[in-house]
Design a protein around this motif. Structure first.
Motif, PDB file in Angstrom:
ATOM      1  N   ARG A 129      17.824 -27.381 -16.565  1.00  0.00           N
ATOM      2  CA  ARG A 129      17.266 -26.269 -17.412  1.00  0.00           C
ATOM      3  C   ARG A 129      16.987 -26.325 -18.884  1.00  0.00           C
ATOM      4  O   ARG A 129      15.919 -26.222 -19.540  1.00  0.00           O
ATOM      5  N   THR A 130      18.061 -26.900 -19.564  1.00  0.00           N
ATOM      6  CA  THR A 130      17.818 -26.990 -21.015  1.00  0.00           C
ATOM      7  C   THR A 130      18.536 -28.116 -21.547  1.00  0.00           C
ATOM      8  O   THR A 130      19.588 -28.771 -20.778  1.00  0.00           O
ATOM      9  N   THR A 145      19.460 -30.310 -25.553  1.00  0.00           N
ATOM     10  CA  THR A 145      20.136 -30.136 -26.861  1.00  0.00           C
ATOM     11  C   THR A 145      18.985 -30.060 -27.962  1.00  0.00           C
ATOM     12  O   THR A 145      17.955 -30.226 -27.698  1.00  0.00           O
ATOM     13  N   SER A 151      16.126 -33.519 -25.387  1.00  0.00           N
ATOM     14  CA  SER A 151      15.176 -32.668 -24.456  1.00  0.00           C
ATOM     15  C   SER A 151      15.917 -32.725 -23.075  1.00  0.00           C
ATOM     16  O   SER A 151      16.909 -33.571 -22.829  1.00  0.00           O
ATOM     17  N   VAL A 152      15.513 -31.706 -22.186  1.00  0.00           N
ATOM     18  CA  VAL A 152      16.415 -31.734 -20.897  1.00  0.00           C
ATOM     19  C   VAL A 152      16.194 -32.953 -20.001  1.00  0.00           C
ATOM     20  O   VAL A 152      16.772 -33.312 -19.303  1.00  0.00           O
TER      21      VAL A 152
END
Length: 234
Positions: free
Chosen positions: A38-39, A41, A45-46
């Protein structure tokens, strides 16, 4: 089937939205992982984090590594903390259980060493630690149950003949097959392997619960004590 129209492009869409619109079958391996993570840092990016997961070990092809990595491996990746590493480990365990679902099929019979080797090869050949599994069979050579009796932290594992026979008695097994892997990829048995196998064989003859075979799994190769004539079969 939810296919995207030919005139649509979704290369720039986020994996989650892409999955919602067109279904998971259109997602790449990295995009499937991104849906789970989902996410990312601030720095990555994911999708970048997902690609790092897929590249953790080059010996695994794509998502195959998910079945073999644990929280320790995932923690090496910046952006994957305790929660995400546990989630990925759980997904890997689900994949392993689906892969090994046939183990729980009733009336599965093991009459040849090759059947045992084929059954365990993909599950054990890539492990970096040694594990010991025992197949408990009835007098028709049908599978009663399979037990994981030992997991080693390195190249060695420890299991006693006593616990093997205790499980056999609990299950009312007529015989059993021992299986373990060599993380080196070479299935040639060590002196300890041979000694322990011979002890199991003698004990089984006394107790009346025979050791049918001991199969050592290497990297796409195996060694069978039965095929090599080191122990007899039933």
């Amino acid at each position: 089937m939810n296919l995207k129209p030919d005139n649509m492009t979704h290369d720039d869409e986020m994996p989650y939205e892409k999955c919602m619109k067109y279904g998971p079958e259109v997602l790449s391996d990295a995009e499937l992982l991104a849906v789970l993570l989902r996410t990312g840092t601030r720095e990555s990016s994911v999708m970048e984090v997902s690609r790092q997961v897929l590249e953790l070990n080059p010996q695994y092809d794509g998502l195959v590594g998910i079945m073999h990595f644990g929280t320790k491996e995932y923690s090496r990746i910046r952006g994957i903390g305790k929660v995400k590493s546990v989630q990925l480990s759980a997904v890997g365990e689900i994949a392993r259980r689906i892969w090994n679902r046939r183990k729980r099929i009733k009336n599965m019979r093991f009459t040849e060493s090759r059947q045992v080797a084929d059954y365990y090869m993909e599950d054990l050949r890539y492990l970096c630690h040694e594990v010991v599994r025992v197949l408990y069979l009835d007098h028709h050579m049908q599978l009663i149950d399979e037990k994981l009796l030992s997991v080693g932290t390195g190249s060695r594992s420890a299991v006693s003949s006593r616990e093997i026979f205790i499980e056999a008695l609990k299950l009312s097994a007529s015989c059993f097959i021992m299986v373990h892997n060599h993380p080196t990829g070479d299935p040639e048995p060590s002196e300890d392997d041979i000694r322990f196998t011979m002890e199991l064989d003698r004990a089984g003859q006394i107790i009346g619960i025979g050791l049918i075979d001991h199969v050592v799994i290497g990297d796409n190769v195996y060694f069978s004590f039965r095929e090599q004539g080191i122990i007899g079969g039933k």
